[in-house]
Design a protein around this motif. Structure first.
Motif, PDB file in Angstrom:
ATOM      1  N   VAL A  10      27.928  -2.001 -13.001  1.00  0.00           N
ATOM      2  CA  VAL A  10      27.306  -0.540 -12.793  1.00  0.00           C
ATOM      3  C   VAL A  10      27.908   0.040 -11.818  1.00  0.00           C
ATOM      4  CG1 VAL A  10      25.167   0.451 -12.258  1.00  0.00           C
ATOM      5  CG2 VAL A  10      25.008  -1.385 -13.849  1.00  0.00           C
ATOM      6  N   GLU A  11      28.153  -0.521 -10.641  1.00  0.00           N
ATOM      7  CA  GLU A  11      29.061   0.001  -9.448  1.00  0.00           C
ATOM      8  C   GLU A  11      30.108   0.623  -9.878  1.00  0.00           C
ATOM      9  OE1 GLU A  11      29.328  -1.432  -4.921  1.00  0.00           O
ATOM     10  OE2 GLU A  11      30.732  -2.347  -6.399  1.00  0.00           O
ATOM     11  N   LEU A  12      31.140  -0.127 -10.702  1.00  0.00           N
ATOM     12  CA  LEU A  12      32.398   0.730 -11.113  1.00  0.00           C
ATOM     13  C   LEU A  12      31.856   1.887 -11.953  1.00  0.00           C
ATOM     14  CD1 LEU A  12      35.491  -0.006 -11.190  1.00  0.00           C
ATOM     15  CD2 LEU A  12      34.985  -0.456 -13.459  1.00  0.00           C
ATOM     16  N   VAL A  13      31.157   1.951 -12.706  1.00  0.00           N
ATOM     17  CA  VAL A  13      30.438   3.244 -13.384  1.00  0.00           C
ATOM     18  C   VAL A  13      30.206   4.398 -12.274  1.00  0.00           C
ATOM     19  CG1 VAL A  13      28.842   4.259 -15.175  1.00  0.00           C
ATOM     20  CG2 VAL A  13      30.077   1.962 -15.378  1.00  0.00           C
ATOM     21  N   GLU A  14      29.216   3.660 -11.477  1.00  0.00           N
ATOM     22  CA  GLU A  14      28.730   4.899 -10.363  1.00  0.00           C
ATOM     23  C   GLU A  14      29.870   5.626  -9.530  1.00  0.00           C
ATOM     24  OE1 GLU A  14      26.172   2.351  -8.205  1.00  0.00           O
ATOM     25  OE2 GLU A  14      24.431   2.902  -9.449  1.00  0.00           O
ATOM     26  N   ILE A  15      31.055   4.765  -9.302  1.00  0.00           N
ATOM     27  CA  ILE A  15      32.271   5.308  -8.664  1.00  0.00           C
ATOM     28  C   ILE A  15      32.814   6.263  -9.279  1.00  0.00           C
ATOM     29  CG2 ILE A  15      34.289   4.605  -7.552  1.00  0.00           C
ATOM     30  CD1 ILE A  15      33.146   2.065  -6.690  1.00  0.00           C
ATOM     31  N   LEU A  16      33.102   5.866 -10.601  1.00  0.00           N
ATOM     32  CA  LEU A  16      33.741   6.758 -11.511  1.00  0.00           C
ATOM     33  C   LEU A  16      32.887   8.171 -11.834  1.00  0.00           C
ATOM     34  CD1 LEU A  16      36.195   7.115 -13.473  1.00  0.00           C
ATOM     35  CD2 LEU A  16      34.927   6.253 -15.336  1.00  0.00           C
ATOM     36  N   LEU A  17      31.860   8.108 -12.105  1.00  0.00           N
ATOM     37  CA  LEU A  17      31.061   9.310 -11.927  1.00  0.00           C
ATOM     38  C   LEU A  17      30.846  10.076 -10.728  1.00  0.00           C
ATOM     39  CD1 LEU A  17      27.824   7.806 -13.949  1.00  0.00           C
ATOM     40  CD2 LEU A  17      29.517   9.290 -14.730  1.00  0.00           C
ATOM     41  N   LEU A  18      30.857   9.348  -9.647  1.00  0.00           N
ATOM     42  CA  LEU A  18      31.214  10.158  -8.179  1.00  0.00           C
ATOM     43  C   LEU A  18      32.468  10.913  -8.151  1.00  0.00           C
ATOM     44  CD1 LEU A  18      30.342  10.670  -5.311  1.00  0.00           C
ATOM     45  CD2 LEU A  18      31.332   8.703  -4.856  1.00  0.00           C
ATOM     46  N   LEU A  19      33.313  10.413  -8.576  1.00  0.00           N
ATOM     47  CA  LEU A  19      34.664  10.954  -8.560  1.00  0.00           C
ATOM     48  C   LEU A  19      34.931  12.025  -9.529  1.00  0.00           C
ATOM     49  CD1 LEU A  19      35.176   8.503  -6.673  1.00  0.00           C
ATOM     50  CD2 LEU A  19      37.680   8.347  -7.588  1.00  0.00           C
ATOM     51  N   ALA A  20      34.307  11.623 -10.969  1.00  0.00           N
ATOM     52  CA  ALA A  20      34.551  12.529 -11.900  1.00  0.00           C
ATOM     53  C   ALA A  20      33.492  13.807 -11.911  1.00  0.00           C
ATOM     54  CB  ALA A  20      34.097  12.050 -13.191  1.00  0.00           C
ATOM     55  N   GLY A  21      32.573  13.784 -10.981  1.00  0.00           N
ATOM     56  CA  GLY A  21      31.644  14.800 -10.615  1.00  0.00           C
ATOM     57  C   GLY A  21      32.316  15.699  -9.521  1.00  0.00           C
ATOM     58  N   GLU A  22      33.309  15.445  -8.695  1.00  0.00           N
ATOM     59  CA  GLU A  22      33.990  16.044  -7.632  1.00  0.00           C
ATOM     60  C   GLU A  22      35.363  15.732  -7.935  1.00  0.00           C
ATOM     61  OE1 GLU A  22      31.950  16.031  -4.156  1.00  0.00           O
ATOM     62  OE2 GLU A  22      30.415  14.637  -4.860  1.00  0.00           O
ATOM     63  N   PRO A  23      35.967  16.153  -8.942  1.00  0.00           N
ATOM     64  CA  PRO A  23      37.431  15.944  -9.260  1.00  0.00           C
ATOM     65  C   PRO A  23      38.296  16.586  -8.279  1.00  0.00           C
ATOM     66  CG  PRO A  23      36.788  17.564 -10.690  1.00  0.00           C
ATOM     67  CD  PRO A  23      35.437  17.136 -10.157  1.00  0.00           C
ATOM     68  N   GLU A  24      37.990  17.580  -7.564  1.00  0.00           N
ATOM     69  CA  GLU A  24      38.779  18.387  -6.609  1.00  0.00           C
ATOM     70  C   GLU A  24      38.741  17.428  -5.189  1.00  0.00           C
ATOM     71  OE1 GLU A  24      34.784  19.654  -5.841  1.00  0.00           O
ATOM     72  OE2 GLU A  24      35.911  19.473  -7.727  1.00  0.00           O
ATOM     73  N   VAL A  25      37.738  16.503  -4.886  1.00  0.00           N
ATOM     74  CA  VAL A  25      37.480  15.863  -3.771  1.00  0.00           C
ATOM     75  C   VAL A  25      38.269  14.461  -3.823  1.00  0.00           C
ATOM     76  CG1 VAL A  25      36.136  14.871  -2.171  1.00  0.00           C
ATOM     77  CG2 VAL A  25      35.466  16.772  -3.399  1.00  0.00           C
ATOM     78  N   VAL A  26      39.214  14.387  -2.719  1.00  0.00           N
ATOM     79  CA  VAL A  26      40.031  12.932  -2.618  1.00  0.00           C
ATOM     80  C   VAL A  26      39.102  12.370  -1.534  1.00  0.00           C
ATOM     81  CG1 VAL A  26      42.064  12.026  -1.528  1.00  0.00           C
ATOM     82  CG2 VAL A  26      42.008  14.394  -2.767  1.00  0.00           C
ATOM     83  N   PHE A  27      38.727  11.148  -2.090  1.00  0.00           N
ATOM     84  CA  PHE A  27      37.793  10.308  -1.267  1.00  0.00           C
ATOM     85  C   PHE A  27      38.535   8.903  -0.711  1.00  0.00           C
ATOM     86  CE2 PHE A  27      35.079  12.138  -4.657  1.00  0.00           C
ATOM     87  CZ  PHE A  27      33.906  12.208  -3.788  1.00  0.00           C
ATOM     88  N   SER A  28      37.922   8.583   0.350  1.00  0.00           N
ATOM     89  CA  SER A  28      38.511   7.115   0.971  1.00  0.00           C
ATOM     90  C   SER A  28      37.497   6.236   0.606  1.00  0.00           C
ATOM     91  CB  SER A  28      38.360   7.155   2.256  1.00  0.00           C
ATOM     92  OG  SER A  28      37.075   7.293   3.138  1.00  0.00           O
ATOM     93  N   ALA A  29      37.686   4.704   0.661  1.00  0.00           N
ATOM     94  CA  ALA A  29      36.768   3.987   0.089  1.00  0.00           C
ATOM     95  C   ALA A  29      35.677   3.902   1.247  1.00  0.00           C
ATOM     96  CB  ALA A  29      37.453   2.570   0.101  1.00  0.00           C
ATOM     97  N   GLU A  30      35.701   4.074   2.417  1.00  0.00           N
ATOM     98  CA  GLU A  30      34.725   4.190   3.241  1.00  0.00           C
ATOM     99  C   GLU A  30      33.674   5.568   2.749  1.00  0.00           C
ATOM    100  OE1 GLU A  30      38.062   4.239   3.975  1.00  0.00           O
ATOM    101  OE2 GLU A  30      38.008   2.243   5.256  1.00  0.00           O
ATOM    102  N   GLU A  31      34.222   6.391   2.297  1.00  0.00           N
ATOM    103  CA  GLU A  31      33.241   7.553   1.866  1.00  0.00           C
ATOM    104  C   GLU A  31      32.734   7.195   0.485  1.00  0.00           C
ATOM    105  OE1 GLU A  31      35.742  11.649   3.439  1.00  0.00           O
ATOM    106  OE2 GLU A  31      36.696  10.207   1.706  1.00  0.00           O
ATOM    107  N   VAL A  32      33.414   6.472  -0.289  1.00  0.00           N
ATOM    108  CA  VAL A  32      32.539   6.202  -1.524  1.00  0.00           C
ATOM    109  C   VAL A  32      31.673   5.131  -1.095  1.00  0.00           C
ATOM    110  CG1 VAL A  32      32.857   4.854  -3.693  1.00  0.00           C
ATOM    111  CG2 VAL A  32      34.396   6.528  -2.924  1.00  0.00           C
TER     112      VAL A  32
END
Length: 75
Positions: A10-32
């Motif tokens: 589920v965590e992997l899906v949550e991460i993908l949804l977070l990134l897909a929901g904000e495609p213009e944002v570049v995230f660090s692992a810390e931010e995620v």
């Protein structure tokens, strides 16, 4: 299938949804990790897995939603 092979938590899906929901944002692992209340190491491992699956681009330990193909984007 691709989905069964990649999405093992589920965590992997949550991460993908977070990134897909904000495609213009570049995230660090810390931010995620902070946004999803998970450890940085777990976030980093999941982000790397998404990168190997051609759903996320990675550069200098920064990640963003960037499917490599139109087919991947439709998932």
């Amino acid at each position: 299938t691709f989905i069964r092979e990649v999405f093992d938590s589920v965590e992997l899906v949550e991460i993908l949804l977070l990134l897909a929901g904000e495609p213009e944002v570049v995230f660090s692992a810390e931010e995620v990790g902070r946004r999803l209340a998970t450890s940085v190491e777990s976030a980093r491992q999941r982000l790397e897995r998404l990168g190997r699956s051609a759903l996320v681009s990675a550069s200098e330990h920064r990640y963003r939603f960037a499917p490599a193909t139109a087919k991947r984007a439709r998932l």
